[in-house]
Structure formats: structure tokens, C-alpha cells
Design a protein around this motif. Structure first.
Motif, PDB file in Angstrom:
ATOM      1  N   ARG A   7     -44.286 -32.624 -72.601  1.00 31.78           N
ATOM      2  CA  ARG A   7     -42.836 -32.699 -72.777  1.00 31.78           C
ATOM      3  C   ARG A   7     -42.450 -32.190 -74.154  1.00 31.78           C
ATOM      4  O   ARG A   7     -43.093 -32.502 -75.145  1.00 31.78           O
ATOM      5  N   LYS A   8     -41.331 -31.453 -74.202  1.00 32.78           N
ATOM      6  CA  LYS A   8     -40.839 -30.930 -75.467  1.00 32.78           C
ATOM      7  C   LYS A   8     -39.577 -31.648 -75.899  1.00 32.78           C
ATOM      8  O   LYS A   8     -39.042 -31.396 -76.967  1.00 32.78           O
ATOM      9  N   THR A   9     -39.081 -32.538 -75.054  1.00 29.63           N
ATOM     10  CA  THR A   9     -37.843 -33.244 -75.350  1.00 29.63           C
ATOM     11  C   THR A   9     -37.907 -34.661 -74.806  1.00 29.63           C
ATOM     12  O   THR A   9     -38.715 -34.952 -73.939  1.00 29.63           O
ATOM     13  N   GLU A  10     -37.057 -35.515 -75.314  1.00 33.85           N
ATOM     14  CA  GLU A  10     -36.977 -36.890 -74.834  1.00 33.85           C
ATOM     15  C   GLU A  10     -35.903 -37.049 -73.769  1.00 33.85           C
ATOM     16  O   GLU A  10     -35.624 -38.138 -73.319  1.00 33.85           O
ATOM     17  N   ARG A  11     -35.269 -35.950 -73.384  1.00 35.69           N
ATOM     18  CA  ARG A  11     -34.224 -36.013 -72.361  1.00 35.69           C
ATOM     19  C   ARG A  11     -34.787 -36.500 -71.036  1.00 35.69           C
ATOM     20  O   ARG A  11     -35.934 -36.235 -70.715  1.00 35.69           O
ATOM     21  N   ALA A  12     -33.943 -37.166 -70.273  1.00 31.30           N
ATOM     22  CA  ALA A  12     -34.259 -37.602 -68.900  1.00 31.30           C
ATOM     23  C   ALA A  12     -35.484 -38.496 -68.842  1.00 31.30           C
ATOM     24  O   ALA A  12     -36.244 -38.447 -67.904  1.00 31.30           O
ATOM     25  N   LYS A  13     -35.683 -39.324 -69.871  1.00 26.81           N
ATOM     26  CA  LYS A  13     -36.853 -40.186 -69.907  1.00 26.81           C
ATOM     27  C   LYS A  13     -36.491 -41.645 -69.645  1.00 26.81           C
ATOM     28  O   LYS A  13     -37.358 -42.502 -69.608  1.00 26.81           O
ATOM     29  N   ALA A  14     -35.185 -41.938 -69.499  1.00 30.58           N
ATOM     30  CA  ALA A  14     -34.741 -43.325 -69.308  1.00 30.58           C
ATOM     31  C   ALA A  14     -35.137 -43.831 -67.920  1.00 30.58           C
ATOM     32  O   ALA A  14     -35.059 -43.093 -66.942  1.00 30.58           O
ATOM     33  N   PRO A  15     -35.539 -45.104 -67.819  1.00 35.00           N
ATOM     34  CA  PRO A  15     -35.885 -45.682 -66.514  1.00 35.00           C
ATOM     35  C   PRO A  15     -34.651 -45.749 -65.602  1.00 35.00           C
ATOM     36  O   PRO A  15     -33.522 -45.863 -66.093  1.00 35.00           O
ATOM     37  N   PRO A  16     -34.844 -45.703 -64.281  1.00 38.37           N
ATOM     38  CA  PRO A  16     -33.711 -45.702 -63.354  1.00 38.37           C
ATOM     39  C   PRO A  16     -32.778 -46.904 -63.500  1.00 38.37           C
ATOM     40  O   PRO A  16     -31.562 -46.743 -63.442  1.00 38.37           O
ATOM     41  N   ASP A  17     -33.348 -48.110 -63.715  1.00 41.34           N
ATOM     42  CA  ASP A  17     -32.475 -49.288 -63.831  1.00 41.34           C
ATOM     43  C   ASP A  17     -31.608 -49.224 -65.081  1.00 41.34           C
ATOM     44  O   ASP A  17     -30.440 -49.619 -65.065  1.00 41.34           O
ATOM     45  N   GLU A  18     -32.148 -48.651 -66.171  1.00 49.99           N
ATOM     46  CA  GLU A  18     -31.381 -48.501 -67.402  1.00 49.99           C
ATOM     47  C   GLU A  18     -30.266 -47.475 -67.213  1.00 49.99           C
ATOM     48  O   GLU A  18     -29.144 -47.657 -67.698  1.00 49.99           O
ATOM     49  N   MET A  19     -30.586 -46.402 -66.501  1.00 46.37           N
ATOM     50  CA  MET A  19     -29.559 -45.381 -66.206  1.00 46.37           C
ATOM     51  C   MET A  19     -28.445 -45.989 -65.359  1.00 46.37           C
ATOM     52  O   MET A  19     -27.266 -45.713 -65.581  1.00 46.37           O
ATOM     53  N   GLN A  20     -28.810 -46.824 -64.413  1.00 45.22           N
ATOM     54  CA  GLN A  20     -27.810 -47.443 -63.535  1.00 45.22           C
ATOM     55  C   GLN A  20     -26.898 -48.369 -64.337  1.00 45.22           C
ATOM     56  O   GLN A  20     -25.686 -48.386 -64.135  1.00 45.22           O
ATOM     57  N   ARG A  21     -27.472 -49.147 -65.265  1.00 38.10           N
ATOM     58  CA  ARG A  21     -26.662 -50.036 -66.106  1.00 38.10           C
ATOM     59  C   ARG A  21     -25.691 -49.232 -66.971  1.00 38.10           C
ATOM     60  O   ARG A  21     -24.525 -49.589 -67.136  1.00 38.10           O
ATOM     61  N   ALA A  22     -26.187 -48.110 -67.526  1.00 37.24           N
ATOM     62  CA  ALA A  22     -25.341 -47.248 -68.355  1.00 37.24           C
ATOM     63  C   ALA A  22     -24.221 -46.642 -67.511  1.00 37.24           C
ATOM     64  O   ALA A  22     -23.062 -46.584 -67.949  1.00 37.24           O
ATOM     65  N   ALA A  23     -24.561 -46.219 -66.290  1.00 40.23           N
ATOM     66  CA  ALA A  23     -23.543 -45.648 -65.392  1.00 40.23           C
ATOM     67  C   ALA A  23     -22.476 -46.676 -65.050  1.00 40.23           C
ATOM     68  O   ALA A  23     -21.289 -46.364 -65.010  1.00 40.23           O
ATOM     69  N   THR A  24     -22.880 -47.915 -64.829  1.00 41.18           N
ATOM     70  CA  THR A  24     -21.933 -48.996 -64.523  1.00 41.18           C
ATOM     71  C   THR A  24     -20.989 -49.215 -65.697  1.00 41.18           C
ATOM     72  O   THR A  24     -19.780 -49.408 -65.515  1.00 41.18           O
ATOM     73  N   ALA A  25     -21.515 -49.153 -66.918  1.00 35.33           N
ATOM     74  CA  ALA A  25     -20.673 -49.319 -68.116  1.00 35.33           C
ATOM     75  C   ALA A  25     -19.649 -48.194 -68.221  1.00 35.33           C
ATOM     76  O   ALA A  25     -18.482 -48.422 -68.577  1.00 35.33           O
ATOM     77  N   VAL A  26     -20.064 -46.973 -67.879  1.00 34.01           N
ATOM     78  CA  VAL A  26     -19.135 -45.829 -67.918  1.00 34.01           C
ATOM     79  C   VAL A  26     -18.067 -45.991 -66.834  1.00 34.01           C
ATOM     80  O   VAL A  26     -16.877 -45.753 -67.077  1.00 34.01           O
ATOM     81  N   ILE A  27     -18.483 -46.426 -65.657  1.00 36.86           N
ATOM     82  CA  ILE A  27     -17.526 -46.634 -64.557  1.00 36.86           C
ATOM     83  C   ILE A  27     -16.519 -47.720 -64.927  1.00 36.86           C
ATOM     84  O   ILE A  27     -15.343 -47.642 -64.574  1.00 36.86           O
TER      85      ILE A  27
END
Length: 195
Positions: A7-27
Motif C-alpha cells: 500500500r502507498k496510501t492510508e486511504r480506504a483502510k477504515a473498518p466497515p463498522d467505523e465507516m458506517q458510524r461516520a456515514a450515520t453522523a453525516v446523515i
């Protein structure tokens, strides 16, 4: 040449449950920038995830692309790996080239479309390396085993050998300094470690 992706970047490395929590906060009305800063998720990754979520795509990162590029299903790959292991256990080890050819034939017999670099009748080197890694296989150049040697190595003959060894040890009471290893590699004294 075996290639290993790093890997050359840290992008797209977040776990799915963490992404879902972040998405809920944005919603719930928070900005993508503030949620990304708070959770440590890359802002662009979170923004892309939100756009994909609106379209009904719930996978994160690029895993969907990698799965789409897989030639065989996990079940088919396991079947192929088990077959190769079985051949090895029966003293019919395959070379890397024969394994790649077998994979290509397996795909053709199951009417699976293959990548362009498989058109020569061999699975690609990159696919083969990844296949070995996914199934915890190691590849070595197979050595010829004589039929007499492979058939003589069974439970009965091995048990008979150790019974004879135990009888000889009990009968003659050899001291440790009189026990030697005698085989094709030479003669060695086990106690003194000399050969």
C-alpha cells in the motif's frame, strides 16, 4: 518473479463498522470534513463512501474491484488447492508450470472467462503467486520418488521398524555414545555431534 503489492496510501483502510458510524453522523447533519477529522478517516474516502451509499453500494474501499477480477469462486479455488495437495500427498507433485496449466484447464472446463494473459494455456504468474498465498501453499520443485520407496512407507512397515529398533535397544543396552546415524548423508555420532 513474485510481486507483492504494498500500500502507498492510508486511504480506504477504515473498518466497515467505523465507516458506517461516520456515514450515520453525516446523515444526521454533520459535515463530512468534521466527521473525517474526528474519526481519522480520510475525507475523500468518506465522501466517496457517501456517494456510493446514495447509489445503494455499501462496500468500502476497492475490495469490490479485486473480487470482480477473481477468476474462480472461493469454493472453486479451494477445490483446486485440495486437488493439488492430494496429488502431492500421492507423490505426484506438480511443477509451477503444470499447476498454472491445470488452473487454466479447470477454468476452461467450467466455462469461466479468463484474463487475456491466460490465452497461452497457462494461468498468470501473479494469479499463481496470489493463489499460493491465499491457500497457504508453498511451491518446491518436485523430486522423483521411486514406487518401491513410496509404497514401502506405510503404517505397517514403519511400525515394524520401530518394534525392531526397540527390541534391539532392549536386548543390547547400547549406551548413548554408541548410537549412530547411518544414512545417505554420512555417519554421525549423535552424542558428540560429529560426522
Amino acid at each position: 518473479m513474485v510481486r507483492t503489492y504494498k500500500r502507498k496510501t492510508e486511504r480506504a483502510k477504515a473498518p466497515p463498522d467505523e465507516m458506517q458510524r461516520a456515514a450515520t453522523a453525516v446523515i444526521d447533519g454533520r459535515s463530512i470534513r468534521s466527521v473525517a477529522a474526528e474519526t481519522g478517516i480520510n475525507r475523500n474516502t468518506l465522501q466517496r463512501y457517501m456517494q456510493r451509499k446514495e447509489k445503494g453500494i455499501t462496500t468500502i474501499a476497492y475490495g469490490g474491484t479485486a473480487l470482480a477480477k477473481r477468476v474462480f469462486t472461493p469454493k472453486m479455488e479451494k477445490e483446486l488447492a485440495d486437488h493439488i495437495k492430494k496429488l502431492s500427498d500421492q507423490f505426484h507433485g506438480l511443477t509451477a508450470e503444470k499447476c498454472r496449466k491445470l488452473a487454466c484447464e479447470f477454468a476452461k472446463r467450467n466455462s469461466i472467462s479468463v484474463p487475456i494473459n491466460w490465452e497461452n494455456g497457462l494461468a498468470g504468474n501473479d494469479w499463481f503467486s496470489a493463489f499460493l498465498a491465499r491457500h497457504h501453499l508453498s511451491w518446491r520443485i518436485p523430486e522423483a520418488t521411486s514406487l518401491g520407496r513410496s509404497t514401502a512407507f506405510n503404517r505397517t512397515t514403519v511400525g515394524e521398524f520401530f518394534d525392531n529398533l526397540a527390541n534391539g535397544m532392549d536386548r543390547y543396552k547400547f549406551p548413548p555414545n554408541m548410537i549412530y546415524n547411518v544414512d545417505e548423508t554420512g555417519v554421525g555420532n549423535w552424542e558428540h555431534g560429529t560426522k
